[in-house]
Scaffold this motif. Sequence first.
Motif, short mmCIF file in Angstrom:
data_model
loop_
_atom_site.label_atom_id
_atom_site.label_comp_id
_atom_site.label_asym_id
_atom_site.label_seq_id
_atom_site.Cartn_x
_atom_site.Cartn_y
_atom_site.Cartn_z
N HIS A 252 0.81 -1.22 0.00
CA HIS A 252 0.00 0.00 0.00
C HIS A 252 0.84 1.27 0.00
O HIS A 252 0.32 2.36 -0.19
N MET A 253 2.14 1.11 0.26
CA MET A 253 3.04 2.27 0.29
C MET A 253 4.04 2.19 -0.86
O MET A 253 5.04 2.91 -0.86
N ASP A 254 3.81 1.30 -1.82
CA ASP A 254 4.75 1.12 -2.92
C ASP A 254 4.64 2.31 -3.89
O ASP A 254 3.63 2.46 -4.58
N PRO A 255 5.70 3.15 -3.96
CA PRO A 255 5.60 4.36 -4.79
C PRO A 255 5.42 4.06 -6.28
O PRO A 255 4.98 4.92 -7.03
N LYS A 256 5.72 2.80 -6.67
CA LYS A 256 5.52 2.43 -8.08
C LYS A 256 4.03 2.50 -8.44
O LYS A 256 3.65 2.88 -9.54
N TYR A 257 3.19 2.12 -7.49
CA TYR A 257 1.74 2.14 -7.73
C TYR A 257 1.06 3.34 -7.09
O TYR A 257 -0.01 3.76 -7.50
N TRP A 258 1.66 3.86 -6.00
CA TRP A 258 1.05 4.93 -5.22
C TRP A 258 2.06 6.06 -5.04
O TRP A 258 2.71 6.15 -3.99
N PRO A 259 2.22 6.92 -6.07
CA PRO A 259 3.22 7.99 -5.93
C PRO A 259 2.93 8.84 -4.69
O PRO A 259 1.76 9.07 -4.37
N ASP A 260 3.98 9.30 -4.04
CA ASP A 260 3.86 10.09 -2.81
C ASP A 260 2.88 9.41 -1.84
O ASP A 260 1.82 9.96 -1.51
#
Length: 489
Positions: free
Chosen positions: A393-401
């Motif tokens: 849920h914190m993976d910047p690849k899928y969820w920038p910032d």
Amino acid sequence: MELLLLVALALLGVYLYVENVWLRRKYPPGPRAWPIVGNLRDLARGQHRVFAEWQLKYGDIFTVWLGSRPAVVLNGQDAVKEALQKHGDIFSSRPGLFLWRRTIRTKGKGIVTAPYSPEWKETRKVALTWLNTFGAGKQSLEPTIVQEAQDLVQVFKDKHGQPFDPTVPLSIAVSNVICSVVFGRRFNHDNERFSRVMELVSRYIRLSASAQALNVYPILRYIPSVRRKMEGVVTCADENRSFVIEIIQEHSETFDPNNIRDVIDGFLLEEHRGNRILSELPEDNIINVIRNLFAAGTDTTATTLRWALLYLVKNPDVQRKVQDEIDVKLGKQTPSMLLREHLPYTEATIREVQRIRTIAPSSLPHETTAPATILGHQIPAGTFLVPNLWSLHMDPKYWPDPERFDPTRFLEADGQLAPRTESFLPFSTGPRRCLGEQLAKFELFIFFTSLLQQFTFKLPEGAPPPDTQGICGIVLSPRPFQICAIPRV
Ligand code: HEM
């Protein structure tokens, strides 16, 4: 004599070192672990956050040492899906934990803590069948949830815009839904016994977080301060068990196979019919099953709603957009799941809350039942596993910032809900995935929409911004906070 002792100690030291080096080579590499304590000192800084740092250094799969016990941490959606979905038959058992053994006290292991076995499969299947029969996650349960939401709205209205802690009213409202399905009854918000049970559930979760060290070193129970914590956990669990036992006894006394009233009756009927697997389980298995459903069905959803209120007071622009959507699409109508697709921003906000504050950041512990290879790493049989849902849920690849609260992440350019979401598994995945997922989604939508239809939530005048780090125990909960529910006229 002294020389002999010294030689013996030196030999023991060499043996422990060699055993340790040999043991470590069997597991994926990870951060340096200290003798005896392993990585516990680092993990005390907040497990999911420390894992995030280590993922950058050691990759998606690494080993941490809980004292002398190795635990393989699975990070990112590739590792988690490959293990829990693709190799679900190997990665779906549960480790034995000291605190679980101390608090369960029944021979039957129920669902949550049961190892991967035909008994667990059958118990889970029967629970799901009866939950569905009594409407969990289905349209037929909607009137019950709506009624609980309306009662909750009244409790909030009675605060007349004054500051209050929403924890207990939210827990009672949510718990009443699972109580209706499982116990066939609900409890009023002013029922003292039930309010106490709710308090015990949250105290249990808080105390067991601070007593986790016992799962690594049960011997610590002989230290008075640790013992007191353990006794606190056990007392909460015992009182809750008595509450559940009383209700099961009432059901047994009035049981009628031609009139099945709820999930407890459903399990009694299975026994009555001589279900081949369930009737071979210890008689007290039902106590643990019902406790599992009651506890899992209460704190998880209620905690998510608390995070939702907290993020809305911190993000009044998002709160206003949710209210605007509700006003336009729902007006004064009672919220219904049938209208969910017409409220994409509202639904996206709920999902964003579940992403940004994953209430089960490390899921529940899993254990392997056979050796397996995941993303090129060999993992032996009997390995303690941590599926790190936080990392997805914190993976910047899928969820920038990723620390930015932004419901539009779940929307397409035209404002509709995105049909598929990558790297998002708040209910986990595979054979052990949450049993109450559908029910929880119904509850979150109806409670959330009902509250935002009726109130604007604000922080009390002069209150500092609420903490968003939370307290990480069995679930990640917000620190207690006060809010004002201002009625919208
Ligand atoms: C927002 C609400 C909820 C969230 C985020 C949530 C999340 C989870 C997660 C992450 C797991 C661990 C899965 C695994 O080990 O891989 C789990 C297990 C479980 N959940 Fe939920 N849950 C929620 C609500 C509920 C509700 C309402 C029920 C009531 C029926 C429930 C019943 C269970 C049970 C019985 C298990 C254990 C499954 C097993 O071991 O086979 N949960 N949940």
